[in-house]
Design an enzyme around this catalytic site. Structure first.
Site, short mmCIF file in Angstrom:
data_model
loop_
_atom_site.label_atom_id
_atom_site.label_comp_id
_atom_site.label_asym_id
_atom_site.label_seq_id
_atom_site.Cartn_x
_atom_site.Cartn_y
_atom_site.Cartn_z
N TRP A 53 0.80 -1.53 -0.71
CA TRP A 53 -0.24 0.12 -0.30
C TRP A 53 1.17 0.77 0.06
CZ3 TRP A 53 1.64 2.24 3.38
CH2 TRP A 53 2.19 1.38 5.27
N ASN A 54 2.19 1.16 -0.19
CA ASN A 54 2.79 2.21 0.93
C ASN A 54 2.82 3.37 -1.21
OD1 ASN A 54 4.89 0.58 -0.51
ND2 ASN A 54 6.29 1.41 1.03
N LYS A 72 -2.51 -8.21 -7.01
CA LYS A 72 -3.58 -8.38 -5.80
C LYS A 72 -2.41 -7.69 -4.77
CE LYS A 72 -3.32 -9.47 -1.07
NZ LYS A 72 -4.11 -8.92 -0.46
N ALA A 81 -3.08 -4.33 -2.09
CA ALA A 81 -2.75 -4.96 -0.85
C ALA A 81 -4.20 -3.78 -0.45
CB ALA A 81 -1.95 -3.99 0.13
N SER A 82 -4.50 -5.36 1.29
CA SER A 82 -6.32 -4.92 1.13
C SER A 82 -6.80 -3.00 1.51
CB SER A 82 -6.97 -6.07 2.57
OG SER A 82 -6.49 -7.34 2.47
N GLY A 120 6.74 -6.22 -0.46
CA GLY A 120 6.12 -6.72 0.81
C GLY A 120 7.00 -6.59 1.92
N SER A 121 6.68 -7.27 2.90
CA SER A 121 7.37 -8.21 4.30
C SER A 121 7.96 -9.03 3.54
CB SER A 121 6.59 -7.69 5.73
OG SER A 121 5.48 -8.74 4.94
N GLU A 138 10.78 -7.68 -3.40
CA GLU A 138 11.07 -6.79 -3.14
C GLU A 138 11.03 -6.76 -1.83
OE1 GLU A 138 13.01 -4.79 -4.45
OE2 GLU A 138 12.69 -4.99 -6.76
N CYS A 157 10.46 1.29 1.06
CA CYS A 157 11.30 0.70 2.30
C CYS A 157 12.87 1.20 1.27
CB CYS A 157 11.74 -0.69 0.92
SG CYS A 157 11.25 -0.03 -0.20
N GLU A 166 13.46 -2.95 10.87
CA GLU A 166 12.88 -2.00 10.09
C GLU A 166 12.07 -1.37 11.47
OE1 GLU A 166 10.52 -2.91 6.98
OE2 GLU A 166 11.30 -1.59 5.83
#
Ligand code: NAP
Length: 455
Positions: free
Chosen positions: A130-131, A154, A156-157, A206-207, A228, A262, A360
């Site tokens: 989402w960022n 897909k 982020a929610s 993402g994570s 990534e 990130c 992080e």
């Protein structure tokens, strides 16, 4: 996690979306597979034209797209406008350069004719964060579509309206229906899609847990992935650096996207001789930042994207303090207003060997470390599981050479902050992931590099 638009500046739920049912997902997979058969035959000039049309739509309607981003994830409106413009840039970049990046490469052998050719792979799944809700997707979509692949997103929610808007832009630009589709689904539905025979590869931004999970599902099916993931980028300032510029850039590099990037500078590693002055100047800059409504033009810092991110960040700050860290400014969520607001925070004196020093911090929190010399600076810079980017400041050419060669990261920026640029590859090493996006390397990730020998 519900698929919903929840305004991070107020906590208000704006709209909730039903996740796709299995049969709806099956229809979209069918359409993607069928579309690929024809789409791979389209010419570069057709794809280039559609991608340029997408760039035009992005430019013409940037205010609308920026508003959706700010509403769903809280970045400042001015940052959202800049993000839409960068998406237009990457579309035009690949529209222009993809034909040469993917041209046949002749290789002299004892065949009468031998060469390398780049064939599309098929349906590529993108699991996105989402960022940077537009930029992350367009930097995937532009090279993927130019290469003749079709995309499934897909997202982020918490950014469903961004996800739907992006698919709509791509359709309106002229790409066939099915060349790029948004799947409104939860994370738990990803593994089954990865296993579908029509999906040939995937990229995830993402994570680490999300990346590991997708890569495991892909590994079961022997499918390629690009990951990534997170970073804890060092920002090293040595004695010969231009201190004023370094501090101003440090502030921007830490506060980018309300601290949720990130490649934000997260660990500031400062030479002892200049550390007191650096700290003082950084504090002045942080105190001057205006926190508030992300839609307002003079706001520097908006809310964090979700209450969960705020809680996680605050827990990390508390752990840092328990480990011996000292809070110079900030350190507590803003309780006097709704929304997920966390103030610019500086923490010093975190013991180098504490576990928290390796983590992080995904928010506006700067960790400051002092080092006696360049050896200690490089050692500390490399002392995390991550290796995404690094920014280092010096005017000494020998130091510059050492920083470039000895820092373990996917990118080193000297006397500048780390940023992505369509012309340069982007990606990490270690637990920051593998593979590259952007530039020629990015478009080569999802193609079949075919060796051809003709006798
Ligand atoms: P996240 O929770 O991993 O979410 C990213 C995406 O992965 C979302 O679409 C999420 O869906 C999905 N996802 C989560 N768990 C999954 C699973 N087990 N299987 C499949 N998909 C899964 O990441 P985040 O915390 O929102 O984003 C922040 C992280 O992304 C930070 O670590 C940041 O450094 C990193 N990041 C890296 C880059 C880069 O280029 N290296 C760029 C931006 C961000 P749901 O939303 O439905 O859970």
């Amino acid at each position: 996690m519900a698929i919903a638009t929840i305004n991070p500046a107020t906590g208000e739920t704006i709209k909730v979306f039903e996740p796709l049912k299995d049969r709806e997902i099956a229809c979209k997979l069918d359409l993607a597979g069928q579309t690929f058969t024809d789409y791979r035959q389209t010419s570069f000039s057709e794809r280039s034209q559609w991608l340029q049309n997408a760039a035009t739509i992005l430019q013409q309607e940037k205010a609308d797209f920026a508003k959706i981003m700010t509403l769903e994830m809280g970045k400042t409106y001015k940052a959202a406008i800049a993000e839409v413009e960068k998406c237009a840039l990457v579309c035009n970049y690949y529209a222009e350069h993809a034909p040469s990046f993917l041209a046949d490469v002749p290789v002299k052998t004892d065949a009468s004719h031998s060469f390398i050719r780049y064939d599309p792979m098929g349906v590529i799944l993108a699991v996105m964060p989402w960022n940077f809700p537009f930029w992350q997707v367009f930097r995937f979509a532009a090279p993927t579509l130019m290469a003749g692949n079709v995309g499934l997103l897909k997202h982020a929610s918490n950014v469903p309206q961004c996800a739907l808007a992006i698919a709509d832009i791509i359709h309106r630009a002229g790409f066939p229906e099915g060349a790029f589709q948004t799947l409104l689904i939860g994370a738990a539905q990803v593994a089954d899609i990865m296993a579908d025979h029509r999906v040939k590869a995937a990229t995830l931004t993402g994570s680490e847990p999300a990346g590991a999970s997708l890569a495991a599902a892909a590994g079961q099916e022997i499918k390629k992935t690009v990951l990534e993931l997170g970073g804890s980028d060092p920002f090293i300032v040595l004695e010969s650096a231009d201190l004023e510029t370094a501090v101003a850039t440090a502030t921007t590099a830490r506060m980018l996207n309300n601290g949720q990037s990130c490649i934000a500078a997260k660990r500031f590693i400062i030479a002892d001789a200049i550390a007191p002055e650096f700290e003082k100047l950084l504090l002045d800059k942080f105190l001057a930042l205006k926190i508030g409504d992300p839609m307002l033009p003079d706001t520097d810092i908006g809310p964090l994207a979700t209450p969960g991110i705020l809680q996680d960040l605050h827990q990390q700050v508390q752990t840092a303090v328990k480990s011996g860290g000292k809070v110079v400014t900030g350190g507590n969520p803003l309780a006097d207003r709704p929304g997920n607001f966390y103030p610019p925070t500086i923490i010093t004196d975190i013991p180098l060997d504490s576990a928290i020093a390796q983590e992080e911090f995904f928010g506006p929190v700067a960790l400051l470390f002092r080092v006696p010399d360049i050896d200690a600076a490089i050692q500390l810079a490399n002392a995390t599981p991550f290796g995404l980017g690094a920014s280092a400041w010096t005017n000494n050419p020998q130091e510059c050479d050492r920083l470039i060669s000895e820092i373990e990261a996917g990118a080193v920026f000297i006397n500048s902050m780390v940023k992505s640029d369509p012309r340069l590859p982007f990606g990490g090493i270690k637990r920051s992931g593998y593979g590259r996006e952007l530039s020629i390397q990015g478009i080569h990730e999802f193609v079949n590099l075919k060796t051809v020998w003709v006798k």
